[in-house]
Design a protein around this motif. Structure first.
Motif, PDB file in Angstrom:
ATOM      1  N   ILE A 251     -50.396 -25.125  31.303  1.00 44.06           N
ATOM      2  CA  ILE A 251     -49.450 -24.781  32.377  1.00 44.06           C
ATOM      3  C   ILE A 251     -48.083 -25.437  32.157  1.00 44.06           C
ATOM      4  CG2 ILE A 251     -49.024 -24.837  34.862  1.00 44.06           C
ATOM      5  CD1 ILE A 251     -52.108 -24.919  35.237  1.00 44.06           C
ATOM      6  N   PRO A 252     -48.014 -26.765  31.914  1.00 39.85           N
ATOM      7  CA  PRO A 252     -46.697 -27.389  31.771  1.00 39.85           C
ATOM      8  C   PRO A 252     -45.921 -26.914  30.556  1.00 39.85           C
ATOM      9  CG  PRO A 252     -48.360 -29.035  32.324  1.00 39.85           C
ATOM     10  CD  PRO A 252     -49.078 -27.780  31.946  1.00 39.85           C
ATOM     11  N   VAL A 253     -46.580 -26.757  29.413  1.00 43.56           N
ATOM     12  CA  VAL A 253     -45.843 -26.375  28.209  1.00 43.56           C
ATOM     13  C   VAL A 253     -45.349 -24.935  28.310  1.00 43.56           C
ATOM     14  CG1 VAL A 253     -47.801 -25.600  26.769  1.00 43.56           C
ATOM     15  CG2 VAL A 253     -45.778 -26.591  25.696  1.00 43.56           C
ATOM     16  N   LYS A 254     -46.091 -24.084  28.992  1.00 43.60           N
ATOM     17  CA  LYS A 254     -45.594 -22.722  29.205  1.00 43.60           C
ATOM     18  C   LYS A 254     -44.351 -22.747  30.096  1.00 43.60           C
ATOM     19  CE  LYS A 254     -49.124 -19.347  28.222  1.00 43.60           C
ATOM     20  NZ  LYS A 254     -49.891 -18.190  28.722  1.00 43.60           N
ATOM     21  N   TYR A 255     -44.369 -23.590  31.112  1.00 48.16           N
ATOM     22  CA  TYR A 255     -43.190 -23.734  31.967  1.00 48.16           C
ATOM     23  C   TYR A 255     -42.004 -24.249  31.149  1.00 48.16           C
ATOM     24  CZ  TYR A 255     -39.871 -25.815  35.184  1.00 48.16           C
ATOM     25  OH  TYR A 255     -38.702 -26.171  35.814  1.00 48.16           O
ATOM     26  N   ALA A 256     -42.261 -25.265  30.318  1.00 50.16           N
ATOM     27  CA  ALA A 256     -41.188 -25.867  29.519  1.00 50.16           C
ATOM     28  C   ALA A 256     -40.579 -24.853  28.555  1.00 50.16           C
ATOM     29  CB  ALA A 256     -41.713 -27.082  28.761  1.00 50.16           C
ATOM     30  N   LEU A 257     -41.409 -24.023  27.956  1.00 52.55           N
ATOM     31  CA  LEU A 257     -40.895 -22.999  27.042  1.00 52.55           C
ATOM     32  C   LEU A 257     -40.020 -21.984  27.781  1.00 52.55           C
ATOM     33  CD1 LEU A 257     -44.086 -22.462  24.878  1.00 52.55           C
ATOM     34  CD2 LEU A 257     -41.847 -23.135  23.990  1.00 52.55           C
ATOM     35  N   GLU A 258     -40.469 -21.549  28.945  1.00 54.66           N
ATOM     36  CA  GLU A 258     -39.661 -20.634  29.748  1.00 54.66           C
ATOM     37  C   GLU A 258     -38.326 -21.281  30.113  1.00 54.66           C
ATOM     38  OE1 GLU A 258     -39.962 -17.542  30.948  1.00 54.66           O
ATOM     39  OE2 GLU A 258     -41.980 -16.993  30.326  1.00 54.66           O
ATOM     40  N   ARG A 259     -38.390 -22.571  30.437  1.00 54.58           N
ATOM     41  CA  ARG A 259     -37.181 -23.331  30.796  1.00 54.58           C
ATOM     42  C   ARG A 259     -36.183 -23.346  29.637  1.00 54.58           C
ATOM     43  NH1 ARG A 259     -35.300 -28.523  30.255  1.00 54.58           N
ATOM     44  NH2 ARG A 259     -34.366 -29.544  32.073  1.00 54.58           N
ATOM     45  N   LEU A 260     -36.714 -23.358  28.413  1.00 56.74           N
ATOM     46  CA  LEU A 260     -35.872 -23.383  27.222  1.00 56.74           C
ATOM     47  C   LEU A 260     -35.425 -21.982  26.788  1.00 56.74           C
ATOM     48  CD1 LEU A 260     -37.789 -26.062  25.117  1.00 56.74           C
ATOM     49  CD2 LEU A 260     -35.633 -26.371  26.343  1.00 56.74           C
ATOM     50  N   GLY A 261     -35.796 -20.981  27.567  1.00 53.56           N
ATOM     51  CA  GLY A 261     -35.373 -19.623  27.259  1.00 53.56           C
ATOM     52  C   GLY A 261     -36.275 -18.882  26.302  1.00 53.56           C
ATOM     53  N   ILE A 262     -37.496 -19.387  26.120  1.00 57.21           N
ATOM     54  CA  ILE A 262     -38.460 -18.726  25.240  1.00 57.21           C
ATOM     55  C   ILE A 262     -39.484 -18.031  26.127  1.00 57.21           C
ATOM     56  CG2 ILE A 262     -40.172 -19.064  23.406  1.00 57.21           C
ATOM     57  CD1 ILE A 262     -38.524 -21.714  22.817  1.00 57.21           C
ATOM     58  N   PRO A 263     -39.488 -16.704  26.180  1.00 55.86           N
ATOM     59  CA  PRO A 263     -40.346 -15.976  27.133  1.00 55.86           C
ATOM     60  C   PRO A 263     -41.828 -16.082  26.771  1.00 55.86           C
ATOM     61  CG  PRO A 263     -39.269 -14.437  25.639  1.00 55.86           C
ATOM     62  CD  PRO A 263     -38.678 -15.795  25.343  1.00 55.86           C
ATOM     63  N   ILE A 264     -42.602 -16.575  27.721  1.00 54.80           N
ATOM     64  CA  ILE A 264     -44.016 -16.835  27.473  1.00 54.80           C
ATOM     65  C   ILE A 264     -44.891 -16.195  28.544  1.00 54.80           C
ATOM     66  CG2 ILE A 264     -45.773 -18.685  27.426  1.00 54.80           C
ATOM     67  CD1 ILE A 264     -44.083 -18.486  24.901  1.00 54.80           C
ATOM     68  N   GLY A 265     -44.361 -16.104  29.762  1.00 60.40           N
ATOM     69  CA  GLY A 265     -45.169 -15.586  30.865  1.00 60.40           C
ATOM     70  C   GLY A 265     -46.030 -16.675  31.481  1.00 60.40           C
ATOM     71  N   GLY A 266     -46.906 -16.270  32.360  1.00 60.98           N
ATOM     72  CA  GLY A 266     -47.728 -17.224  33.097  1.00 60.98           C
ATOM     73  C   GLY A 266     -49.052 -17.518  32.436  1.00 60.98           C
ATOM     74  N   VAL A 267     -49.962 -18.043  33.247  1.00 61.91           N
ATOM     75  CA  VAL A 267     -51.310 -18.384  32.786  1.00 61.91           C
ATOM     76  C   VAL A 267     -52.312 -17.476  33.482  1.00 61.91           C
ATOM     77  CG1 VAL A 267     -50.831 -20.777  32.174  1.00 61.91           C
ATOM     78  CG2 VAL A 267     -51.403 -20.213  34.546  1.00 61.91           C
ATOM     79  N   ARG A 268     -53.505 -17.420  32.933  1.00 66.08           N
ATOM     80  CA  ARG A 268     -54.568 -16.608  33.524  1.00 66.08           C
ATOM     81  C   ARG A 268     -55.429 -17.468  34.447  1.00 66.08           C
ATOM     82  NH1 ARG A 268     -57.013 -12.870  28.566  1.00 66.08           N
ATOM     83  NH2 ARG A 268     -55.408 -11.240  28.648  1.00 66.08           N
ATOM     84  N   LEU A 269     -55.886 -16.854  35.527  1.00 65.18           N
ATOM     85  CA  LEU A 269     -56.851 -17.525  36.382  1.00 65.18           C
ATOM     86  C   LEU A 269     -58.073 -17.921  35.567  1.00 65.18           C
ATOM     87  CD1 LEU A 269     -56.680 -15.228  39.546  1.00 65.18           C
ATOM     88  CD2 LEU A 269     -55.963 -17.629  39.418  1.00 65.18           C
ATOM     89  N   PRO A 270     -58.655 -19.093  35.862  1.00 65.74           N
ATOM     90  CA  PRO A 270     -58.479 -19.909  37.058  1.00 65.74           C
ATOM     91  C   PRO A 270     -57.296 -20.877  37.036  1.00 65.74           C
ATOM     92  CG  PRO A 270     -60.189 -20.863  35.722  1.00 65.74           C
ATOM     93  CD  PRO A 270     -59.777 -19.599  35.029  1.00 65.74           C
ATOM     94  N   LEU A 271     -56.467 -20.860  35.990  1.00 69.84           N
ATOM     95  CA  LEU A 271     -55.255 -21.669  36.005  1.00 69.84           C
ATOM     96  C   LEU A 271     -54.208 -20.971  36.860  1.00 69.84           C
ATOM     97  CD1 LEU A 271     -54.993 -22.718  32.246  1.00 69.84           C
ATOM     98  CD2 LEU A 271     -56.089 -23.950  34.134  1.00 69.84           C
ATOM     99  N   ILE A 272     -53.345 -21.770  37.490  1.00 69.17           N
ATOM    100  CA  ILE A 272     -52.274 -21.219  38.321  1.00 69.17           C
ATOM    101  C   ILE A 272     -50.973 -21.931  38.001  1.00 69.17           C
ATOM    102  CG2 ILE A 272     -53.796 -20.504  40.207  1.00 69.17           C
ATOM    103  CD1 ILE A 272     -52.919 -23.051  41.716  1.00 69.17           C
ATOM    104  N   ALA A 273     -49.860 -21.326  38.382  1.00 62.87           N
ATOM    105  CA  ALA A 273     -48.547 -21.907  38.115  1.00 62.87           C
ATOM    106  C   ALA A 273     -48.356 -23.212  38.874  1.00 62.87           C
ATOM    107  CB  ALA A 273     -47.460 -20.909  38.514  1.00 62.87           C
ATOM    108  N   MET A 274     -47.476 -24.047  38.361  1.00 61.78           N
ATOM    109  CA  MET A 274     -47.157 -25.317  39.011  1.00 61.78           C
ATOM    110  C   MET A 274     -46.313 -25.090  40.251  1.00 61.78           C
ATOM    111  SD  MET A 274     -46.213 -27.787  35.831  1.00 61.78           S
ATOM    112  CE  MET A 274     -44.835 -26.757  35.376  1.00 61.78           C
ATOM    113  N   ASP A 275     -46.355 -26.074  41.158  1.00 61.85           N
ATOM    114  CA  ASP A 275     -45.443 -26.020  42.296  1.00 61.85           C
ATOM    115  C   ASP A 275     -44.136 -26.720  41.918  1.00 61.85           C
ATOM    116  OD1 ASP A 275     -45.768 -28.820  42.594  1.00 61.85           O
ATOM    117  OD2 ASP A 275     -47.386 -28.565  44.039  1.00 61.85           O
ATOM    118  N   ALA A 276     -43.183 -26.722  42.832  1.00 60.65           N
ATOM    119  CA  ALA A 276     -41.836 -27.237  42.544  1.00 60.65           C
ATOM    120  C   ALA A 276     -41.843 -28.706  42.163  1.00 60.65           C
ATOM    121  CB  ALA A 276     -40.930 -27.007  43.747  1.00 60.65           C
TER     122      ALA A 276
END
Length: 297
Positions: A251-276
């Motif tokens: 979850i965190p590394v996917k967020y970090a990649l998106e933050r850097l402008g590298i399109p990755i998308g989300g995660v599959r359940l049962p994982l969920i996106a991070m909160d703010a």
């Protein structure tokens, strides 16, 4: 099996509908190859292997092998807690043209040491590909002990281990008890430099998605005898490593990649996106690291 200094356990990019996004996978591969990755591991834990179907694993590996085109080694995660299925996936990896396979310790079944030896040796007999063992007790519950690894290392195509037990003592015992050509890689980014210091080879990394060049700089400084410089980089990188494991991987590394402008998308359940609040931790760690490196330069 030569994974180099850094093997990156690649995330799997998804589209909004949850399917694998191959266009973005291609972009990610180019990013990794250009930013410190010496080899690529496909369909590992970081690639959300528990939620990938057998068909998806095969198709993803076919795509990665084709796009990489021998520029770096590609290692297929073919290990499961089902020996027969692991052999089936390994045969598919051979057909795909993978350079090796990674076999995780069987999870949930809780085999003993003899059972794990039988599992790994049975797969090894069915393939010509070099094998990277993967010990991760925090996820699989079972711990592949040094004496079992040492015995497995005597099988010709079992060449290395990704050690994520977190125990330097265990890693040292493996290094001491195996031939010099058997390679021990850390499975924890924060253990990279400590493992190198006791004779390990490198890291199978998550954080290299984001700070691969800086990790290479640290490793090469150590290899060149610049131990103070390596230690300084290690200390600077630790908060980044910590932030990238502040929520369930990946979850965190996917967020970090998106933050850097590298399109990755989300995660599959049962994982969920991070909160703010969780994402702010990663933002802060990356911003602080960037500032420290700017000052250092």
């Amino acid at each position: 099996m030569e994974l180099g200094n850094i093997g990156t356990a690649m995330v799997t990019p998804f589209s909004p509908d949850g399917t694998i996004n191959y266009e973005n996978t291609g972009k990610l591969l180019e990013h990794l190859i250009a930013n410190g990755t010496d080899s690529i591991i496909v369909s590992g834990t970081t690639g959300e292997s528990p939620t990938l179907t057998v068909t998806e694993k095969r198709e993803l590996l076919d795509f990665v092998v084709k796009v990489v085109n021998k520029r770096v080694p590609v290692i297929a995660g073919t290990g499961t807690n089902n020996t027969a299925e692991s052999i089936e996936l390994t045969k598919a990896a051979e057909l795909s043209g993978a350079d090796g396979i990674m076999l995780v310790t069987p999870y949930y079944n809780k085999p003993d040491q003899k059972g794990m030896y039988a599992h790994f040796s049975a797969i090894a007999k069915e393939t010509f590909l070099p094998i990277l063992l993967y010990n991760i007790p925090s996820r699989s519950i079972v711990n592949l002990l040094p004496e079992t690894v040492i015995a497995l290392s005597e099988i010709a195509n079992i060449k290395a281990i990704k050690e994520a037990s977190g125990s330097l003592e265990q890693m040292a015992a493996i290094i001491e008890g195996t031939d010099d050509d058997f390679q021990v890689y850390s499975g924890d980014d924060s253990m990279t430099l400590p493992l190198l210091a006791i004779g390990g080879r490198g890291i199978v990394s998550v954080s290299a998605h984001v700070v691969g060049n800086e990790m290479q700089k640290m490793i090469k400084a150590f290899q060149n005898g610049q131990t103070k410089e390596a230690a300084k980089l290690h200390r600077a990188l630790l908060p980044v490593f910590s932030a990238l494991f502040s929520s369930p991987n990946p979850i965190p590394v996917k967020y970090a990649l998106e933050r850097l402008g590298i399109p990755i998308g989300g995660v599959r359940l049962p994982l969920i996106a991070m909160d703010a609040s969780q994402s702010e931790l990663i933002d802060l760690a990356l911003e602080n690291f960037s500032k420290t490196q700017s000052v250092a330069e």
